[in-house]
Design an enzyme around this catalytic site. Sequence first.
Site, PDB file in Angstrom:
ATOM      1  N   ASP A   5     -65.085  69.892 -52.847  1.00 48.00           N
ATOM      2  CA  ASP A   5     -65.409  70.549 -51.578  1.00 48.00           C
ATOM      3  C   ASP A   5     -66.929  70.583 -51.456  1.00 48.00           C
ATOM      4  OD1 ASP A   5     -63.557  72.588 -49.677  1.00 48.00           O
ATOM      5  OD2 ASP A   5     -65.717  72.959 -49.562  1.00 48.00           O
ATOM      6  N   ASN A  37     -56.398  67.173 -39.247  1.00 46.48           N
ATOM      7  CA  ASN A  37     -55.959  66.981 -37.864  1.00 46.48           C
ATOM      8  C   ASN A  37     -57.127  66.691 -36.915  1.00 46.48           C
ATOM      9  OD1 ASN A  37     -53.092  67.242 -37.516  1.00 46.48           O
ATOM     10  ND2 ASN A  37     -53.325  69.283 -38.424  1.00 46.48           N
ATOM     11  N   HIS A  96     -47.906  63.361 -34.576  1.00 43.08           N
ATOM     12  CA  HIS A  96     -47.888  64.731 -35.080  1.00 43.08           C
ATOM     13  C   HIS A  96     -48.373  65.608 -33.946  1.00 43.08           C
ATOM     14  CE1 HIS A  96     -47.813  67.835 -38.020  1.00 43.08           C
ATOM     15  NE2 HIS A  96     -49.111  67.954 -38.163  1.00 43.08           N
TER      16      HIS A  96
HETATM   17  N1  APR Z   1     -66.688  67.577 -47.246  1.00 43.38           N
HETATM   18  C1  APR Z   1     -65.873  68.234 -48.090  1.00 43.38           C
HETATM   19  N2  APR Z   1     -65.205  69.351 -47.756  1.00 43.38           N
HETATM   20  C2  APR Z   1     -65.398  69.834 -46.521  1.00 43.38           C
HETATM   21  C3  APR Z   1     -66.236  69.196 -45.570  1.00 43.38           C
HETATM   22  C4  APR Z   1     -66.899  68.002 -45.984  1.00 43.38           C
HETATM   23  N3  APR Z   1     -67.704  67.331 -45.150  1.00 43.38           N
HETATM   24  N4  APR Z   1     -66.205  69.909 -44.428  1.00 43.38           N
HETATM   25  C5  APR Z   1     -65.393  70.960 -44.642  1.00 43.38           C
HETATM   26  N5  APR Z   1     -64.884  70.924 -45.899  1.00 43.38           N
HETATM   27  C6  APR Z   1     -63.990  71.875 -46.543  1.00 43.38           C
HETATM   28  C7  APR Z   1     -64.326  73.313 -46.238  1.00 43.38           C
HETATM   29  O1  APR Z   1     -65.430  73.767 -47.036  1.00 43.38           O
HETATM   30  C8  APR Z   1     -63.024  74.029 -46.580  1.00 43.38           C
HETATM   31  O2  APR Z   1     -62.986  74.484 -47.925  1.00 43.38           O
HETATM   32  O3  APR Z   1     -62.649  71.733 -46.032  1.00 43.38           O
HETATM   33  C9  APR Z   1     -61.954  72.935 -46.358  1.00 43.38           C
HETATM   34  C10 APR Z   1     -60.979  73.262 -45.230  1.00 43.38           C
HETATM   35  O4  APR Z   1     -60.240  74.353 -45.617  1.00 43.38           O
HETATM   36  P1  APR Z   1     -59.588  75.412 -44.615  1.00 43.38           P
HETATM   37  O5  APR Z   1     -60.612  75.863 -43.630  1.00 43.38           O
HETATM   38  O6  APR Z   1     -58.874  76.432 -45.440  1.00 43.38           O
HETATM   39  O7  APR Z   1     -58.530  74.536 -43.784  1.00 43.38           O
HETATM   40  P2  APR Z   1     -57.024  74.133 -44.230  1.00 43.38           P
HETATM   41  O8  APR Z   1     -56.083  75.177 -43.770  1.00 43.38           O
HETATM   42  O9  APR Z   1     -57.023  73.738 -45.656  1.00 43.38           O
HETATM   43  O10 APR Z   1     -56.787  72.852 -43.301  1.00 43.38           O
HETATM   44  C11 APR Z   1     -57.521  71.662 -43.505  1.00 43.38           C
HETATM   45  O11 APR Z   1     -55.704  70.279 -42.823  1.00 43.38           O
HETATM   46  O12 APR Z   1     -53.657  70.747 -41.856  1.00 43.38           O
HETATM   47  C12 APR Z   1     -54.973  70.331 -41.617  1.00 43.38           C
HETATM   48  O13 APR Z   1     -55.429  71.092 -39.364  1.00 43.38           O
HETATM   49  C13 APR Z   1     -55.722  71.290 -40.724  1.00 43.38           C
HETATM   50  O14 APR Z   1     -57.575  69.861 -40.301  1.00 43.38           O
HETATM   51  C14 APR Z   1     -57.136  70.968 -41.070  1.00 43.38           C
HETATM   52  C15 APR Z   1     -57.060  70.581 -42.560  1.00 43.38           C
END
Ligand code: APR
Length: 307
Positions: A31, A118, A173
């Site tokens: 992450d 998504n 989807h």
């Molecule tokens: N590189 C790496 N990680 C990233 C980046 C990046 N450029 N940008 C954001 N992230 C990380 C964020 O720091 C966060 O920990 O992506 C993670 C997203 O986590 P959540 O906000 O909890 O979202 P989540 O519920 O896991 O969903 C993620 O999956 O189902 C789909 O629509 C949903 O697009 C969304 C994705």
Amino acid sequence: MRVTIVGSGFVGQTTAMRVVEKGLAEVVLIDIVEGLPQGLALDIRESSPIEGFEPNVIGTNDYADTAGSDVVVITAGFPRQPGMSRMDLLGKNAAVVRDVVENVAPGSPSAVIVLVTNPLDEMTFLASEVSGFPKRRVVGMAGVLDSARLRYFIAEELGVSPSSVEAMTLGSHGESMVPLPRHATVGGKPLTELVDQGTLERLYQRTRDAGAEIVALLKKGSAYYAPSAAITRMVRAIARGDRDVLPACVWCEGQYGIRDVYVGVPVRLSASGVEEIVELELNEAEMGALRAAAEGIRAKCADLAKL
Ligand code: APR
């Protein structure tokens, strides 16, 4: 088998837990937030003495640690908030997916990429373009999730065990999801003999809106238990090459009369990606709905190029 999961949010972290607990692969969780994947991976490892699995999971912020992965699952990006459609995420998540793929693909040039971010169908196309990987090695996770939701709703409606229900959704989807009533069975009996048309329509509409139903209840973020279960099912198919037919978002090259676009269809997966697109017998209405879904995705992918 080495699986990198990019994005350690709710979807990424629950997927890491499921894959490691099942012993399917060693997992690298990554992450951009410092400490987050490391903390989550340590927490998962600390549960291993109780749950009895091999603690093969690490967390990192450095893409060098992901090198040589066989599968890369991309969950990085923004989830929906109440009132948003998946398509509202297009611009923001396209930037995230582009960044992720540029960083992860060079170190794992033989990986199968499984997209989860998504709007799913469009992000899968974008990842295939940015990675330059053969299209068969870039797939999207949606159909297994949508089908599981439909199977659950049918089971709930009929008061039977969810595992006795077989059903599949194709298409996109989102709104143009294509349910296949003629192929659904409950304990081996055709679903169409067990429920009337009105009930079918209600179950399908609930399936189309299932993601939004959870978003509205959670009020912050979107679903992750069923999505992570669906991703893990795909990772299992890739790791074991079990020949099971699963719906997934893949590049069609003439199958179902659809060419050069990503759309949800039944496939067999293996460590080399899509082994085969399975062509079910569809009637005219089903075929029409699937082709319309494909054209909708094609149009949105063209919009992507303008961003
Ligand atoms: N590189 C790496 N990680 C990233 C980046 C990046 N450029 N940008 C954001 N992230 C990380 C964020 O720091 C966060 O920990 O992506 C993670 C997203 O986590 P959540 O906000 O909890 O979202 P989540 O519920 O896991 O969903 C993620 O999956 O189902 C789909 O629509 C949903 O697009 C969304 C994705």
